[in-house]
Design a protein around this motif. Structure first.
Motif, PDB file in Angstrom:
ATOM      1  N   GLU A   1     -24.273-120.297  14.633  1.00  0.00           N
ATOM      2  CA  GLU A   1     -23.001-120.476  13.920  1.00  0.00           C
ATOM      3  C   GLU A   1     -22.163-121.592  14.534  1.00  0.00           C
ATOM      4  O   GLU A   1     -21.506-122.369  13.829  1.00  0.00           O
TER       5      GLU A   1
ATOM      6  N   ARG B   1     -23.473-124.892  13.309  1.00  0.00           N
ATOM      7  CA  ARG B   1     -23.068-125.132  11.916  1.00  0.00           C
ATOM      8  C   ARG B   1     -21.613-125.583  11.851  1.00  0.00           C
ATOM      9  O   ARG B   1     -21.251-126.484  11.081  1.00  0.00           O
ATOM     10  N   HIS B   2     -20.793-124.974  12.694  1.00  0.00           N
ATOM     11  CA  HIS B   2     -19.383-125.367  12.717  1.00  0.00           C
ATOM     12  C   HIS B   2     -19.241-126.806  13.216  1.00  0.00           C
ATOM     13  O   HIS B   2     -18.498-127.605  12.625  1.00  0.00           O
ATOM     14  N   TRP B   3     -19.978-127.149  14.278  1.00  0.00           N
ATOM     15  CA  TRP B   3     -19.914-128.535  14.802  1.00  0.00           C
ATOM     16  C   TRP B   3     -20.381-129.519  13.745  1.00  0.00           C
ATOM     17  O   TRP B   3     -19.758-130.565  13.535  1.00  0.00           O
TER      18      TRP B   3
ATOM     19  N   TYR C   1     -20.381-129.188  10.520  1.00  0.00           N
ATOM     20  CA  TYR C   1     -19.420-129.276   9.417  1.00  0.00           C
ATOM     21  C   TYR C   1     -18.210-130.124   9.831  1.00  0.00           C
ATOM     22  O   TYR C   1     -17.773-131.005   9.083  1.00  0.00           O
ATOM     23  N   VAL C   2     -17.700-129.845  11.031  1.00  0.00           N
ATOM     24  CA  VAL C   2     -16.527-130.613  11.495  1.00  0.00           C
ATOM     25  C   VAL C   2     -16.860-132.094  11.617  1.00  0.00           C
ATOM     26  O   VAL C   2     -16.036-132.956  11.299  1.00  0.00           O
TER      27      VAL C   2
END
Length: 649
Positions: free
Chosen positions: A629, A632-634, A636-637
């Motif tokens: 997760e 995925r956050h990295w 997306y950012v």
């Protein structure tokens, strides 16, 4: 803070003063002071000649006393048109009667033919006065030039020290703080020291010697009236400087008080929606006008206060001048032994010459303060010890053939813990990406590999060997760090790739450029590989600069390459070839990326996700998208579709 005088002495020690032409500066300073004092003497002689018209008159019984000075005396004991001899006669007892030194000077002067008539003496004295003025001006010019030369040598030395220090500290400067500090010191602080030192050297010796000589001349002419006028002048000068300083402080205080109202006024510019939405136009306009009037009133009162201070300073200056004129005039008009007009005018001229000299001397403390503050800032920067040093008895470290191992590595920069018991193994020959929400964490880990940073605890191993005990030369020869935002050097394209290493000839440079697909754009430059780059040369795009950095690395054929991709958007030409460039560079070597392009992340064998200074997850990009997760956050950012297309890679 301690006095700035030791700082000044350390900045320009006695040995450096002697070696860098300080003696010539002192000589020209003395010449300037002597020329000024001699000008006053010549001025005295000219005024005396004009007032008394070269006429000597003595009682008939004492006419024989004139024989050493004149050959023809009238029946009434009067000699006309005697030129400089009349001055010498009237002041024959100066400074004391029968002074042997004065006699030796008067005798040749009285026999010098151009000085024996009024017109000849006047012409000679005027020419002498002009010559002394030219000599004084020329001496001041040489003083300024020599002082500027000394200050420039000091500035050059300081800039060399700052440059050496940033080379020592720079590799570990993750957030460019050291560079920003060094740039400010290199430009602003050194310029401030150079300017203050130039002024200090220009005024120091010449002004002090000039004050001594001029004051001595005035005391010899009439010590009592000189002292009577000197003390009120000094007191008035001190009061004038104090009043001017107070005026500036009053204006600064008024501006500081007005700054609050100005902030209120500027904040009102952001409230237009509320004002229009709630129908507050009238209320807001009244409120705005109230603060605007108050702000204008405070600024105006500060300007008025400074104006009154300047007016008071001018009044005090005029009062001091009036006192001097009154005291000197009283002696001229007094009974008994009155002061002659030539002596009076010379004393007044002497005081006029003293004012700029004293004013220059009073600025010395502020100049030394500037030097002390800026010098202390530079010394604090130069005293910073680099994090990385070569251990005593360091050994050669062989190129990596098996693994790069991080064992319990911790690293803190300021109050930020970037690595916290960091453990990681990077197989040799692999392509690895280091990613983190805080970019400094990934950069800190990557910078440990070429020993740009040193672990504060833990260690980094090459094939089981602790690189902390290895020579920096052997480690960095086989471990190259390519910074995406690194600039070009001032020089040719070929020199930028070769980096001053004579082992690489033109074919090797061209081959490296071809391997990273830089050859095409280099060929389109005006002079190809001999095109000048840098401040006054050809300007490259961020992508072209990055390709040159890759060529600079690949020509050395290192075992490990660390690539910190550019944060700026790349041009399309660079993007088209970059994946193939990476593929060529990754052949039979270890590559570590700090990526800013999604295509780079996808082509890596492994992606290491770092969070709060520790390894969170490791794996290929497709697996991490499904299982991690944080990754995925990295992603997306960093690469979401709402970012500018130029940044997505």
């Amino acid at each position: 803070m301690t006095t700035d005088f030791p700082n000044y002495r350390r900045l320009l020690p006695r040995q450096a003063w002697m070696r860098r032409g300080g003696i010539l500066l002192a000589v020209w300073s003395c010449i300037a002071a002597i020329a000024l004092a001699a000008s006053l003497v010549v001025l005295f002689l000219i005024v005396d000649l004009l007032v008394y018209r070269g006429r000597i008159q003595v009682p008939v019984a004492d006419a024989e006393q004139l024989v050493p000075f004149v050959t023809t005396v009238g029946p009434a004991g009067v000699a006309e048109d005697t030129g400089i001899r009349s001055v010498l006669w009237r002041h024959r007892n100066f400074p004391v009667p029968n002074c042997p030194v004065a006699t030796r000077i008067r005798t040749p002067l009285s026999r010098f033919i151009p000085l024996r008539t009024n017109r000849g003496a006047l012409a000679t004295l005027v020419v002498s006065l002009v010559g002394l003025g030219i000599l004084h001006a020329f001496s001041l010019n040489r003083i300024r030039s020599r002082a500027a030369g000394l200050a420039q040598e000091v500035a050059t030395s300081l800039r060399s020290q700052i440059h050496r220090q940033i080379l020592r500290l720079g590799p570990g400067d993750l957030d460019q703080r050291d560079y920003s500090s060094a740039q400010s010191l290199f430009v602003r602080s050194v310029d401030a020291i150079s300017g203050a030192l130039t002024s200090l050297l220009s005024t120091g010796i010449s002004h002090w010697v000039g004050i001594v000589l001029v004051l001595a001349l005035m005391l010899i002419i009439d010590w009592s009236i000189t002292l009577q006028a000197l003390f009120p002048l000094l007191a008035g000068f001190a009061l004038i400087r104090w009043e001017r300083t107070q005026g500036v402080l009053r204006q600064q205080l008024a501006e500081a008080h007005a700054a609050g109202d100005l902030r209120v006024l500027s904040e009102g510019l952001r409230k237009s929606r509320i004002v229009r939405g709630f129908g507050m136009e009238v209320v807001e306009q009244e409120r705005f006008q109230m603060y605007l009037d108050r702000y204008s009133g405070i600024v105006r009162s500060g300007a008025i206060a400074q104006g009154w201070s300047l007016w008071a300073a001018r009044v005090m200056g005029a009062l001091m001048l009036a006192i001097v004129l009154y005291l000197v005039g009283s002696r001229v008009l007094g009974a008994g032994k009155p002061l002659g007009i030539p002596s009076a005018l010379t004393i007044i001229a002497g005081f006029a010459a003293l004012l700029p000299l004293v004013n220059g001397i009073t600025s010395v403390s502020s100049l030394r303060r500037v030097i002390g503050v800026e010098w202390s800032a530079i010394q604090r920067f130069l005293s910073i010890l680099p994090e990385v040093g070569q251990a005593v008895g360091a050994k050669f470290i062989d190129p990596v053939t098996k693994t790069i191992q991080f064992e319990g590595v911790s690293y803190r920069r300021g109050d930020r813990l970037l690595l916290n018991q960091f453990d990681l193994c990077i197989p040799a020959g692999s392509v690895t990406a280091l990613v983190s929400l805080d970019p400094l964490e990934a950069r800190a880990a990557a910078a440990m590999i070429p020993r740009f940073l040193e672990p504060q605890s833990g260690r980094v191993l090459f094939d089981g060997e602790d690189i902390g005990w290895g020579t920096l030369e052997s480690i960095r020869a086989e471990t190259i760090y390519v910074g995406g935002n690194d600039p070009c050097f001032t020089g040719t394209v070929s020199e930028n790739i070769r980096c001053g290493d004579p082992r690489y000839d033109s074919p090797a440079v061209m081959e490296a450029a071809k391997l990273v697909h830089a050859h095409q754009f280099i060929q389109r430059l005006p002079l190809g590989y001999e095109t000048q780059l840098g401040e006054h040369g050809e300007q490259l795009t961020p992508g072209q600069t990055f390709l040159l950095g890759l060529a600079r690395a690949i020509i050395r054929n290192p075992a490990v390459i660390i690539i910190d991709e550019p944060t700026e958007a790349l041009d399309q030409g660079t993007k088209n070839f970059l994946d193939d460039t990476y593929q060529r560079m990754s052949d039979q070597r270890t590559v570590v990326f700090i990526p800013t392009r999604l295509s780079t992340v996808r082509r890596c064998d492994r992606v290491v996700v770092i969070d709060e200074g520790r390894v969170d997850s490791i794996g290929p990009q497709p697996e991490l998208v499904k299982s991690c997760e944080l990754y995925r956050h990295w992603e997306y950012v960093t690469f979401n579709v709402f970012r500018r297309s130029g940044e997505k890679g």
